[in-house]
Design a protein around this motif. Structure first.
Motif, PDB file in Angstrom:
ATOM      1  N   SER A  41      13.510   2.123  84.949  1.00  0.00           N
ATOM      2  CA  SER A  41      14.089   0.775  85.012  1.00  0.00           C
ATOM      3  C   SER A  41      14.426   0.244  83.625  1.00  0.00           C
ATOM      4  O   SER A  41      15.143  -0.746  83.494  1.00  0.00           O
ATOM      5  CB  SER A  41      13.095  -0.176  85.677  1.00  0.00           C
ATOM      6  OG  SER A  41      11.950  -0.341  84.842  1.00  0.00           O
ATOM      7  N   THR A  68      18.525   5.572  86.661  1.00  0.00           N
ATOM      8  CA  THR A  68      18.189   4.154  86.754  1.00  0.00           C
ATOM      9  C   THR A  68      18.966   3.563  87.919  1.00  0.00           C
ATOM     10  O   THR A  68      20.107   3.959  88.184  1.00  0.00           O
ATOM     11  CB  THR A  68      18.495   3.396  85.445  1.00  0.00           C
ATOM     12  OG1 THR A  68      17.946   2.071  85.527  1.00  0.00           O
ATOM     13  CG2 THR A  68      19.983   3.313  85.160  1.00  0.00           C
ATOM     14  N   ASP A  70      20.585   0.298  89.716  1.00  0.00           N
ATOM     15  CA  ASP A  70      21.078  -1.069  89.522  1.00  0.00           C
ATOM     16  C   ASP A  70      21.058  -1.769  90.873  1.00  0.00           C
ATOM     17  O   ASP A  70      21.883  -1.508  91.740  1.00  0.00           O
ATOM     18  CB  ASP A  70      22.500  -1.021  88.950  1.00  0.00           C
ATOM     19  CG  ASP A  70      23.129  -2.402  88.845  1.00  0.00           C
ATOM     20  OD1 ASP A  70      22.395  -3.401  88.968  1.00  0.00           O
ATOM     21  OD2 ASP A  70      24.363  -2.472  88.645  1.00  0.00           O
ATOM     22  N   HIS A  71      20.090  -2.689  91.041  1.00  0.00           N
ATOM     23  CA  HIS A  71      19.948  -3.385  92.316  1.00  0.00           C
ATOM     24  C   HIS A  71      20.968  -4.512  92.481  1.00  0.00           C
ATOM     25  O   HIS A  71      21.130  -5.051  93.576  1.00  0.00           O
ATOM     26  CB  HIS A  71      18.535  -3.976  92.441  1.00  0.00           C
ATOM     27  CG  HIS A  71      17.457  -2.942  92.446  1.00  0.00           C
ATOM     28  ND1 HIS A  71      16.896  -2.450  91.284  1.00  0.00           N
ATOM     29  CD2 HIS A  71      16.843  -2.296  93.469  1.00  0.00           C
ATOM     30  CE1 HIS A  71      15.971  -1.564  91.602  1.00  0.00           C
ATOM     31  NE2 HIS A  71      15.919  -1.443  92.908  1.00  0.00           N
ATOM     32  N   GLY A  72      21.628  -4.887  91.391  1.00  0.00           N
ATOM     33  CA  GLY A  72      22.641  -5.935  91.474  1.00  0.00           C
ATOM     34  C   GLY A  72      22.079  -7.310  91.806  1.00  0.00           C
ATOM     35  O   GLY A  72      22.791  -8.167  92.326  1.00  0.00           O
ATOM     36  N   SER A  77      23.269  -7.048  85.491  1.00  0.00           N
ATOM     37  CA  SER A  77      22.424  -5.897  85.809  1.00  0.00           C
ATOM     38  C   SER A  77      23.144  -4.581  85.546  1.00  0.00           C
ATOM     39  O   SER A  77      22.521  -3.580  85.183  1.00  0.00           O
ATOM     40  CB  SER A  77      21.961  -5.954  87.267  1.00  0.00           C
ATOM     41  OG  SER A  77      23.057  -5.857  88.159  1.00  0.00           O
ATOM     42  N   ASP A  78      24.476  -4.568  85.711  1.00  0.00           N
ATOM     43  CA  ASP A  78      25.228  -3.341  85.450  1.00  0.00           C
ATOM     44  C   ASP A  78      25.199  -2.984  83.968  1.00  0.00           C
ATOM     45  O   ASP A  78      25.085  -1.803  83.595  1.00  0.00           O
ATOM     46  CB  ASP A  78      26.668  -3.474  85.942  1.00  0.00           C
ATOM     47  CG  ASP A  78      27.379  -4.705  85.382  1.00  0.00           C
ATOM     48  OD1 ASP A  78      26.698  -5.636  84.896  1.00  0.00           O
ATOM     49  OD2 ASP A  78      28.624  -4.743  85.438  1.00  0.00           O
ATOM     50  N   ARG A  80      22.780  -3.837  81.886  1.00  0.00           N
ATOM     51  CA  ARG A  80      21.415  -3.381  81.623  1.00  0.00           C
ATOM     52  C   ARG A  80      21.260  -1.923  82.033  1.00  0.00           C
ATOM     53  O   ARG A  80      20.666  -1.111  81.319  1.00  0.00           O
ATOM     54  CB  ARG A  80      20.432  -4.276  82.377  1.00  0.00           C
ATOM     55  CG  ARG A  80      18.946  -4.057  82.083  1.00  0.00           C
ATOM     56  CD  ARG A  80      18.295  -2.955  82.885  1.00  0.00           C
ATOM     57  NE  ARG A  80      18.552  -3.089  84.308  1.00  0.00           N
ATOM     58  CZ  ARG A  80      18.333  -2.122  85.170  1.00  0.00           C
ATOM     59  NH1 ARG A  80      17.875  -0.948  84.780  1.00  0.00           N
ATOM     60  NH2 ARG A  80      18.604  -2.300  86.455  1.00  0.00           N
ATOM     61  N   ALA A  81      21.831  -1.559  83.189  1.00  0.00           N
ATOM     62  CA  ALA A  81      21.729  -0.187  83.678  1.00  0.00           C
ATOM     63  C   ALA A  81      22.428   0.786  82.730  1.00  0.00           C
ATOM     64  O   ALA A  81      21.917   1.883  82.447  1.00  0.00           O
ATOM     65  CB  ALA A  81      22.316  -0.077  85.083  1.00  0.00           C
ATOM     66  N   SER A  98      23.304   6.039  86.190  1.00  0.00           N
ATOM     67  CA  SER A  98      22.971   4.789  86.864  1.00  0.00           C
ATOM     68  C   SER A  98      23.545   4.822  88.270  1.00  0.00           C
ATOM     69  O   SER A  98      24.660   5.307  88.475  1.00  0.00           O
ATOM     70  CB  SER A  98      23.554   3.604  86.090  1.00  0.00           C
ATOM     71  OG  SER A  98      23.515   2.419  86.864  1.00  0.00           O
ATOM     72  N   ALA A 100      24.307   2.258  91.485  1.00  0.00           N
ATOM     73  CA  ALA A 100      24.354   0.880  92.002  1.00  0.00           C
ATOM     74  C   ALA A 100      24.059   0.903  93.497  1.00  0.00           C
ATOM     75  O   ALA A 100      24.561   1.758  94.226  1.00  0.00           O
ATOM     76  CB  ALA A 100      25.726   0.263  91.737  1.00  0.00           C
ATOM     77  N   ASP A 198      11.679  -6.982  83.073  1.00  0.00           N
ATOM     78  CA  ASP A 198      12.373  -7.521  84.233  1.00  0.00           C
ATOM     79  C   ASP A 198      11.867  -8.938  84.522  1.00  0.00           C
ATOM     80  O   ASP A 198      10.669  -9.137  84.760  1.00  0.00           O
ATOM     81  CB  ASP A 198      12.104  -6.609  85.437  1.00  0.00           C
ATOM     82  CG  ASP A 198      12.908  -7.003  86.668  1.00  0.00           C
ATOM     83  OD1 ASP A 198      13.480  -8.113  86.687  1.00  0.00           O
ATOM     84  OD2 ASP A 198      12.958  -6.188  87.615  1.00  0.00           O
TER      85      ASP A 198
END
Length: 335
Positions: A41, A68, A70-72, A77-78, A80-81, A98, A100, A198
């Protein structure tokens, strides 16, 4: 001079797991060097794990990569990923990618995010032919999981927390269950590894966050230090007991069925409750009840058809499954 004690500890934990994986996947012409992925993460736990995997895997002839998810769920968040992928690549991990995902709502935000994450990791493991995926759960995470299970009142299996090895074919490995969170953070600090904290981990809207920042500190204040270690020991002891009971139930399951395969109430009644309820739970799942929606209270209701029979009607279970007693037999089927 050797590595810092925190770094040495995380590397040793990963080395042991990699040796286990190698023993399970012996090298041969038809079995090339296994691929091991780390789920990262960008937080301290998973970055420490990624660095240890990058250090240990080449020495053992293992190909190591990183994923990793990306939970969105947060703005940016993208980005960060993408940053986490760059960190993984800088460590020498390949592939580094990554994924998504779209997080649903079923089971609440934490459960939905977890389901989406594991689905993505399963897909990545299949695509890359990975022998295992390493997860950075620590002893602190284990203690929190035990307390959450205790609060749900879900029985000894919930108290057993997270397994060191889980998933289909033992896909998921958790090398850090015997290490505390501070060891992982210290390992990142001394190796100058950037970490991402996070904001969900400190958001009181999430149950685990409240437990981490309010519940556990309150327990330690009331009971003294050592609560986390004690809860982790409870998890292992509970897991051993639950595994033994599961084996007993599996062996007993056939002996309580008649020639037509129906469950005989008299034979079920003669079993210890813990064994009997495991058989009932498995029968309900086989009939179509979703395991994640089948709670202890459901199984207790079905159990009363055996232990407290007073002519009551059928019991409705999740997944449109019904259980009813008919002529000394327990019938569990789709309604």
């Amino acid at each position: 001079m050797g590595p810092h004690p925190a770094v040495a500890a995380i590397r040793l934990a990963v080395r042991r797991v990699l040796h286990d994986i190698l023993n399970e996947h012996p090298e041969a012409p038809e079995h090339p060097a296994p691929v091991v992925l780390v789920a990262c993460s960008g937080g301290a736990d998973s970055m420490a794990l990624a660095s240890a995997l990058a250090f240990e895997a080449p020495k053992l002839g293992i190909r190591a990569g990183g994923i990793t998810v990306d939970h969105g769920l947060q703005p940016g968040s993208d980005t960060r990923a993408e940053d986490v992928v760059l960190r993984l690549t800088a460590l020498g991990l390949a592939p580094a990618e990554s994924i998504a995902v779209e997080v649903g709502r079923e089971g609440g935000p934490e459960a939905a995010a977890r389901d989406a994450r594991y689905a993505a990791l399963d897909d990545a493991a299949e695509r890359h032919g990975a022998a295992a995926v390493l997860l950075g759960h620590t002893r602190d995470d284990q203690a929190e999981t035990v307390l959450l299970g205790l609060a749900r009142g879900s029985g000894i299996r919930s108290l057993s927390g997270m397994a060191a090895v889980s998933g289909a074919g033992g896909r998921y490995r958790r090398p850090f269950l015997a290490l505390d969170r501070q060891t992982a953070r210290k390992a990142c600090l001394v190796q100058h590894l950037p970490v991402w904290d996070d904001p969900h981990n400190t958001d009181p809207a999430y149950t685990r966050s409240r437990l981490r920042h309010e519940g556990l500190p309150a327990l330690e204040k009331a009971l003294g230090k050592g609560v986390v270690e004690a809860l982790a020991r409870t998890a292992q002891l509970s897991r051993d007991d639950a595994d033994a009971l599961d084996t007993w139930a599996q062996q007993a399951a056939e002996s309580v069925r008649d020639a037509a395969g129906l469950l005989e109430c008299a034979k079920l009644y003669a079993l210890p409750p813990a064994v009997r309820r495991r058989i009932l739970r498995k029968a309900a799942i086989e009939a179509g009840a979703p395991a994640g929606a089948l709670f202890a209270r459901h199984i207790e209701e079905v159990d009363r058809l055996i232990t407290g029979w007073r002519g009551q009607g059928e019991i409705n279970l999740p997944g449109k499954v019904v259980a009813q007693r008919q002529g000394g037999r327990l019938v569990i089927r789709q309604g």
